[in-house]
Design a protein around this motif. Structure first.
Motif, PDB file in Angstrom:
ATOM      1  N   UNK A 136       0.794  -1.216   0.000  1.00  0.00           N
ATOM      2  CA  UNK A 136       0.000   0.000   0.000  1.00  0.00           C
ATOM      3  C   UNK A 136       0.836   1.281   0.000  1.00  0.00           C
ATOM      4  N   UNK A 137       2.070   1.205   0.462  1.00  0.00           N
ATOM      5  CA  UNK A 137       2.947   2.377   0.535  1.00  0.00           C
ATOM      6  C   UNK A 137       4.256   2.054  -0.175  1.00  0.00           C
ATOM      7  N   UNK A 138       4.654   2.901  -1.112  1.00  0.00           N
ATOM      8  CA  UNK A 138       5.873   2.647  -1.883  1.00  0.00           C
ATOM      9  C   UNK A 138       7.089   2.552  -0.972  1.00  0.00           C
ATOM     10  N   UNK A 175      -7.513  -1.557   2.648  1.00  0.00           N
ATOM     11  CA  UNK A 175      -8.263  -2.802   2.809  1.00  0.00           C
ATOM     12  C   UNK A 175      -8.416  -3.479   1.457  1.00  0.00           C
ATOM     13  N   UNK A 176      -8.934  -4.699   1.469  1.00  0.00           N
ATOM     14  CA  UNK A 176      -9.152  -5.441   0.228  1.00  0.00           C
ATOM     15  C   UNK A 176     -10.144  -4.718  -0.682  1.00  0.00           C
ATOM     16  N   UNK A 177     -11.078  -3.982  -0.092  1.00  0.00           N
ATOM     17  CA  UNK A 177     -12.074  -3.271  -0.893  1.00  0.00           C
ATOM     18  C   UNK A 177     -11.444  -2.231  -1.810  1.00  0.00           C
ATOM     19  N   UNK A 178     -10.245  -1.778  -1.448  1.00  0.00           N
ATOM     20  CA  UNK A 178      -9.567  -0.766  -2.254  1.00  0.00           C
ATOM     21  C   UNK A 178      -8.926  -1.353  -3.508  1.00  0.00           C
ATOM     22  N   UNK A 179      -8.799  -2.678  -3.572  1.00  0.00           N
ATOM     23  CA  UNK A 179      -8.184  -3.301  -4.736  1.00  0.00           C
ATOM     24  C   UNK A 179      -8.991  -2.998  -5.992  1.00  0.00           C
ATOM     25  N   UNK A 180      -8.289  -2.774  -7.079  1.00  0.00           N
ATOM     26  CA  UNK A 180      -8.949  -2.317  -8.301  1.00  0.00           C
ATOM     27  C   UNK A 180      -9.798  -3.382  -8.970  1.00  0.00           C
ATOM     28  N   UNK A 181      -9.677  -4.642  -8.518  1.00  0.00           N
ATOM     29  CA  UNK A 181     -10.509  -5.710  -9.091  1.00  0.00           C
ATOM     30  C   UNK A 181     -11.478  -6.307  -8.075  1.00  0.00           C
ATOM     31  N   UNK A 182     -11.628  -5.660  -6.924  1.00  0.00           N
ATOM     32  CA  UNK A 182     -12.566  -6.147  -5.901  1.00  0.00           C
ATOM     33  C   UNK A 182     -13.999  -5.929  -6.385  1.00  0.00           C
ATOM     34  N   UNK A 183     -14.842  -6.953  -6.233  1.00  0.00           N
ATOM     35  CA  UNK A 183     -16.173  -6.877  -6.854  1.00  0.00           C
ATOM     36  C   UNK A 183     -17.360  -6.855  -5.883  1.00  0.00           C
ATOM     37  N   UNK A 208      -3.075   0.575 -10.371  1.00  0.00           N
ATOM     38  CA  UNK A 208      -2.354  -0.474  -9.660  1.00  0.00           C
ATOM     39  C   UNK A 208      -3.350  -1.372  -8.943  1.00  0.00           C
ATOM     40  N   UNK A 209      -2.935  -2.584  -8.656  1.00  0.00           N
ATOM     41  CA  UNK A 209      -3.875  -3.596  -8.173  1.00  0.00           C
ATOM     42  C   UNK A 209      -4.446  -3.296  -6.792  1.00  0.00           C
ATOM     43  N   UNK A 215      -2.881   5.791 -10.312  1.00  0.00           N
ATOM     44  CA  UNK A 215      -2.602   5.525 -11.720  1.00  0.00           C
ATOM     45  C   UNK A 215      -1.179   5.951 -12.077  1.00  0.00           C
ATOM     46  N   UNK A 216      -0.472   5.037 -12.747  1.00  0.00           N
ATOM     47  CA  UNK A 216       0.875   5.315 -13.244  1.00  0.00           C
ATOM     48  C   UNK A 216       0.812   5.635 -14.733  1.00  0.00           C
TER      49      UNK A 216
END
Length: 235
Positions: A136-138, A175-183, A208-209, A215-216
Motif C-alpha cells: 500500500x505504501x511505496x 483494505x481489500x475493498x480498495x483493490x482495483x478488481x474487488x467486486x 495499480x492492483x 494511476x501510473x
C-alpha cells in the motif's frame, strides 16, 4: 576565567556548526543512496535539456479540476501535515494526458478530483515509517512513481455539485475493498470505478492492483526520482 570563557565559546560554536550541518544533510535524506534530483539547479538543467521533465501545476492546467490534497492537511493516514502547500504537479506529458482525460469526462458532466500527484521523496520516507507495507505504501528503497512526477491519485466528481461520486472506498483505505478488481461492492461504486479506470487507461494510465485511485503513466521509468518541495519548485 578567560580560558574557560574561550573554551565555552568554542564549544558553543562547534555545537552551532554541527547543528547547521545536520540540518543541511537532513533536508534531503537519502538513506538508500538513490539517484535523486534534489537541487533546483539540477532540475532546471534537466528541463532545459528535455522540456518533458517540467513539472506542471495541475490546478492551472486542468479546467474545473478539484484538488483535495490530503497530505497538506492532517486528514490522511499519517495524521500529520506532510506538504506545506496544497499543490499538485505532474510531468508535462502526464499533465497533457490528464487534460485529455478531463476534457473527455465533460460529456458525462464529470471531472477529476486529485488527491496527490508529484510527491517529494522525503514524503515517501515518512509514509513508510508510519506504514511499512509495500502493498500500500511505496518502499523508499526504490522510490515511488509519485516521486518521478508520473503517478496521480484521482477520483471522479460531478461537475455541477463538485461532489465526489460513490467509489469502492475512501482515499488511502488500506483494505481489500480498495483493490482495483474487488467486486463485492455496490453497483454504483463498481460503475464509477469502471468509468475512471476506463478513461484513464485510454489516455495512457494504468491502475495499480491495490488502490483503485492510483494511476501510473506510461513511460514513468524515463523520469528521475525527485526530492524537491513544492516551495522549491515555485520559487
Amino acid at each position: 576565567m578567560k580560558r574557560t570563557t574561550k573554551i565555552l565559546a568554542l564549544l558553543l560554536l562547534s555545537a552551532f556548526l554541527f547543528s547547521c550541518a545536520s540540518k543541511s544533510t537532513s533536508k534531503h535524506r537519502n538513506p538508500y543512496n538513490l539517484s535523486l534530483v534534489n537541487t533546483v539547479k539540477e532540475y532546471k538543467t534537466q528541463v532545459a535539456e528535455n522540456p518533458a521533465m517540467e513539472l506542471i501545476d495541475l490546478e492551472k492546467e486542468l479546467k474545473n479540476v478539484v484538488l483535495d490534497i490530503r497530505y497538506a492537511t492532517g486528514n490522511n493516514f499519517t495524521n500529520e501535515v506532510i506538504y506545506q502547500s496544497p499543490k499538485a504537479f505532474a510531468r508535462k506529458p502526464v499533465a497533457a494526458a490528464l487534460k485529455l482525460v478531463q476534457d473527455s469526462l465533460v460529456s458525462l458532466n464529470l471531472g477529476l478530483k486529485v488527491f496527490d500527484a508529484y510527491r517529494p521523496y522525503a514524503a515517501t520516507l515518512k509514509f513508510y515509517e508510519v506504514y511499512p507495507d509495500p502493498d500500500f505504501v511505496a518502499s523508499p528503497k526504490t522510490g515511488s512513481r509519485h516521486n518521478r512526477g508520473c503517478a496521480v491519485d484521482v477520483s471522479l466528481v460531478n461537475l455541477t455539485t463538485k461532489q465526489e461520486l460513490e467509489m469502492p472506498t475512501a482515499f488511502d483505505d488500506f483494505s481489500q475493498k480498495a483493490h482495483s478488481d474487488y467486486t463485492d461492492l455496490p453497483e454504483a461504486a463498481l460503475h464509477n470505478r469502471t468509468i475512471l479506470i476506463g478513461v484513464m487507461s485510454h489516455f495512457g494510465f494504468s491502475v495499480i492492483s491495490s488502490e483503485w485511485w492510483h494511476f501510473d503513466f506510461v513511460g514513468w521509468e524515463d523520469f528521475p526520482l525527485m526530492d524537491l518541495s513544492f516551495e522549491e519548485l515555485t520559487k
